[in-house]
Design a protein around this motif. Structure first.
Motif, PDB file in Angstrom:
ATOM      1  N   ALA A  15       0.838  -1.207   0.000  1.00 61.71           N
ATOM      2  CA  ALA A  15       0.000   0.000   0.000  1.00 61.71           C
ATOM      3  C   ALA A  15       0.868   1.251   0.000  1.00 61.71           C
ATOM      4  O   ALA A  15       0.571   2.236  -0.698  1.00 61.71           O
ATOM      5  CB  ALA A  15      -0.943  -0.002   1.204  1.00 61.71           C
ATOM      6  N   SER A  16       1.952   1.225   0.741  1.00 67.09           N
ATOM      7  CA  SER A  16       2.877   2.361   0.786  1.00 67.09           C
ATOM      8  C   SER A  16       3.552   2.562  -0.570  1.00 67.09           C
ATOM      9  O   SER A  16       3.722   3.695  -1.035  1.00 67.09           O
ATOM     10  CB  SER A  16       3.922   2.136   1.886  1.00 67.09           C
ATOM     11  OG  SER A  16       4.799   3.217   1.973  1.00 67.09           O
ATOM     12  N   ILE A  18       2.288   1.745  -3.458  1.00 65.42           N
ATOM     13  CA  ILE A  18       1.253   2.286  -4.344  1.00 65.42           C
ATOM     14  C   ILE A  18       1.099   3.783  -4.096  1.00 65.42           C
ATOM     15  O   ILE A  18       1.062   4.577  -5.047  1.00 65.42           O
ATOM     16  CB  ILE A  18      -0.085   1.535  -4.134  1.00 65.42           C
ATOM     17  CG1 ILE A  18       0.033   0.091  -4.629  1.00 65.42           C
ATOM     18  CG2 ILE A  18      -1.230   2.265  -4.848  1.00 65.42           C
ATOM     19  CD1 ILE A  18      -1.123  -0.818  -4.203  1.00 65.42           C
ATOM     20  N   GLU A  19       1.019   4.163  -2.836  1.00 69.08           N
ATOM     21  CA  GLU A  19       0.853   5.571  -2.476  1.00 69.08           C
ATOM     22  C   GLU A  19       2.005   6.427  -2.988  1.00 69.08           C
ATOM     23  O   GLU A  19       1.800   7.555  -3.443  1.00 69.08           O
ATOM     24  CB  GLU A  19       0.748   5.687  -0.950  1.00 69.08           C
ATOM     25  CG  GLU A  19       0.556   7.097  -0.443  1.00 69.08           C
ATOM     26  CD  GLU A  19       0.508   7.127   1.088  1.00 69.08           C
ATOM     27  OE1 GLU A  19       1.255   7.925   1.673  1.00 69.08           O
ATOM     28  OE2 GLU A  19      -0.273   6.347   1.664  1.00 69.08           O
ATOM     29  N   LYS A  20       3.221   5.872  -2.949  1.00 68.66           N
ATOM     30  CA  LYS A  20       4.414   6.618  -3.360  1.00 68.66           C
ATOM     31  C   LYS A  20       4.734   6.438  -4.848  1.00 68.66           C
ATOM     32  O   LYS A  20       5.721   6.974  -5.337  1.00 68.66           O
ATOM     33  CB  LYS A  20       5.609   6.196  -2.511  1.00 68.66           C
ATOM     34  CG  LYS A  20       5.433   6.567  -1.055  1.00 68.66           C
ATOM     35  CD  LYS A  20       6.592   6.080  -0.211  1.00 68.66           C
ATOM     36  CE  LYS A  20       6.343   6.456   1.247  1.00 68.66           C
ATOM     37  NZ  LYS A  20       7.503   6.218   2.088  1.00 68.66           N
ATOM     38  N   HIS A  21       3.914   5.659  -5.542  1.00 62.82           N
ATOM     39  CA  HIS A  21       4.117   5.387  -6.973  1.00 62.82           C
ATOM     40  C   HIS A  21       5.500   4.794  -7.240  1.00 62.82           C
ATOM     41  O   HIS A  21       6.197   5.194  -8.177  1.00 62.82           O
ATOM     42  CB  HIS A  21       3.897   6.645  -7.821  1.00 62.82           C
ATOM     43  CG  HIS A  21       2.569   7.271  -7.612  1.00 62.82           C
ATOM     44  ND1 HIS A  21       1.406   6.737  -8.129  1.00 62.82           N
ATOM     45  CD2 HIS A  21       2.200   8.371  -6.908  1.00 62.82           C
ATOM     46  CE1 HIS A  21       0.382   7.491  -7.766  1.00 62.82           C
ATOM     47  NE2 HIS A  21       0.832   8.489  -7.020  1.00 62.82           N
TER      48      HIS A  21
END
Length: 161
Positions: A15-16, A18-21
């Protein structure tokens, strides 16, 4: 760490990412694809995990981009080879982060006499900046050792992102 707890930590890690691309790929040997499985288990993982490879033999590591001279010079069970695996897989899948894992669990590898059971080398290449660690594992069953490596890798990835 119990497998359920580890899976939860990897869900949070993915998830992290994904959030940070930040995209990630793995070239695994002794962990047998476990890290790729953990990273790709979370919802939405396909956004950041395009693929990975399981390369148990030296030949497959070389076919997947590891320079044969690195293996010849330092041995397949070395931090240098782990870093080369991380860089090769990062380039192969064009990801921000590449992970390379090599080592010996349980017994001496007859194909590679430099193996030391219970020693695993991990390389992480984050956007062209490699780091590596040698892990000395507990005297535990093979699956427990794999989970131990996965736990350490999760912590290392968090350090670089």
């Amino acid at each position: 760490m119990k497998s359920e707890e580890l899976l939860k930590e990897y869900h949070l890690l993915t998830a992290s990412l994904i959030e940070k691309h930040l995209s990630i790929s793995c070239m695994e040997s002794c962990t047998g694809g476990l890290i790729g499985m953990l990273l790709s288990d979370a919802e939405g993982a396909s956004e950041v995990v395009p693929g990975g490879v399981f390369t148990y033999s030296n030949e497959e590591k070389i076919k997947n981009g590891v320079d044969a001279t690195v293996i010849e010079k330092f041995g397949v069970y070395s931090v240098e080879t782990a870093e080369a695996m991380a860089t090769a897989v990062r380039k192969k899948f064009d990801t921000d982060i590449g992970i390379g894992i090599t080592g010996s669990m349980g017994r001496i590898d007859p194909a590679n006499p430099d193996s030391k059971p219970g020693e695993v080398c991990v390389g992480i290449d984050c956007q062209g900046k490699p780091i590596s660690r040698k892990l000395i594992l507990s005297d535990a069953p093979r699956l427990d050792q794999r989970l131990e490596v996965a736990s350490e890798i999760e912590k290392l990835i968090r350090q670089v992102i």
